[in-house]
Design a protein around this motif. Structure first.
Motif, mmCIF file in Angstrom:
data_model
loop_
_atom_site.group_PDB
_atom_site.id
_atom_site.type_symbol
_atom_site.label_atom_id
_atom_site.label_comp_id
_atom_site.label_asym_id
_atom_site.label_seq_id
_atom_site.Cartn_x
_atom_site.Cartn_y
_atom_site.Cartn_z
ATOM 1 N N GLU A 62 78.377 71.261 45.074
ATOM 2 C CA GLU A 62 78.410 70.054 45.900
ATOM 3 C C GLU A 62 77.663 68.944 45.188
ATOM 4 O O GLU A 62 76.673 69.190 44.508
ATOM 5 N N ILE A 64 76.315 64.876 46.195
ATOM 6 C CA ILE A 64 76.163 63.894 47.259
ATOM 7 C C ILE A 64 75.557 62.638 46.650
ATOM 8 O O ILE A 64 74.765 62.718 45.700
ATOM 9 N N ILE A 119 79.833 62.945 50.205
ATOM 10 C CA ILE A 119 79.699 64.297 49.654
ATOM 11 C C ILE A 119 81.071 64.811 49.251
ATOM 12 O O ILE A 119 82.089 64.474 49.860
ATOM 13 N N ASP A 121 82.855 68.509 47.005
ATOM 14 C CA ASP A 121 82.601 69.671 46.171
ATOM 15 C C ASP A 121 83.672 69.744 45.098
ATOM 16 O O ASP A 121 84.777 69.236 45.260
ATOM 17 N N ARG A 139 84.614 66.455 51.490
ATOM 18 C CA ARG A 139 84.198 66.793 52.852
ATOM 19 C C ARG A 139 82.988 67.709 52.764
ATOM 20 O O ARG A 139 82.714 68.269 51.709
ATOM 21 N N LEU A 140 82.305 67.853 53.870
ATOM 22 C CA LEU A 140 81.215 68.821 53.937
ATOM 23 C C LEU A 140 81.850 70.207 54.063
ATOM 24 O O LEU A 140 82.584 70.463 55.014
ATOM 25 N N PRO A 145 76.881 75.108 52.462
ATOM 26 C CA PRO A 145 75.530 74.676 52.834
ATOM 27 C C PRO A 145 74.648 75.818 53.323
ATOM 28 O O PRO A 145 73.450 75.841 53.031
ATOM 29 N N VAL A 157 72.428 69.119 54.410
ATOM 30 C CA VAL A 157 72.772 68.257 55.539
ATOM 31 C C VAL A 157 71.657 67.241 55.787
ATOM 32 O O VAL A 157 71.900 66.084 56.065
#
Length: 158
Positions: A62, A64, A119, A121, A139-140, A145, A157
């Motif tokens: 990930e 961000i 964010i 990945d 996307r998250l 996470p 988060v």
């Protein structure tokens, strides 16, 4: 960006997948030209992604950030299932320092080139000692996470 070779610049086996679906839905591994022609005849109206089929472990990271200020998180390994796509996320991974640095560099370059504000990945597959980018999800993610949190204590988060 290291990625699977697109058809027709690759040999069989190849991967054929609809460009409008997620995960492994509608994905087929094609091993012969006869099988390939049959698929094309039945799916001519669809937008298909046709590329080199790769085998090996799959990894995700990930990233961000906003306005060129980006942070990568821990690399995770993705275990896949033929019916349900990603079935488990593992952390930490045994990837080696050089491949970890390479993966982070690829991810930060993609984030910068895309002017990421949020964010995403990046998923890769390791084949013959080389990472190849399979996809980007903006996307998250659902499982990562939690795996990163329990492995490192970092709450992405927050």
């Amino acid at each position: 960006m290291p990625a699977p070779w697109p058809w027709p610049n690759c040999q069989f086996p190849i991967l054929v997948k609809p460009s409008d679906r997620s995960g492994s839905e509608g994905v087929k591994v094609i091993r012969t030209s006869k099988e390939f022609n049959s698929i094309l005849n039945h799916q001519i109206s669809r937008n298909l992604v046709i590329e080199e089929y790769l085998e090996g472990p799959s990894y995700s990271i990930e990233v961000i950030g906003i306005a060129g200020n980006y942070q990568v998180f821990q690399i995770t390994e993705l275990e896949m299932d033929g019916d349900y796509d990603c079935k488990r996320v593992l952390a930490p991974v045994e990837l080696g320092d050089q491949l970890i640095r390479e993966f982070e560099k690829i991810t930060l370059k993609l984030a910068s080139d895309l002017s990421l504000n949020g964010i995403m990945d990046v998923e890769t597959i390791l084949q013959n000692g080389k990472l190849k980018v399979l996809e980007i999800d903006a996307r998250l993610p659902s499982q990562t996470p939690t795996a990163v949190y329990y492995s490192t204590g970092v709450n992405m988060v927050e």
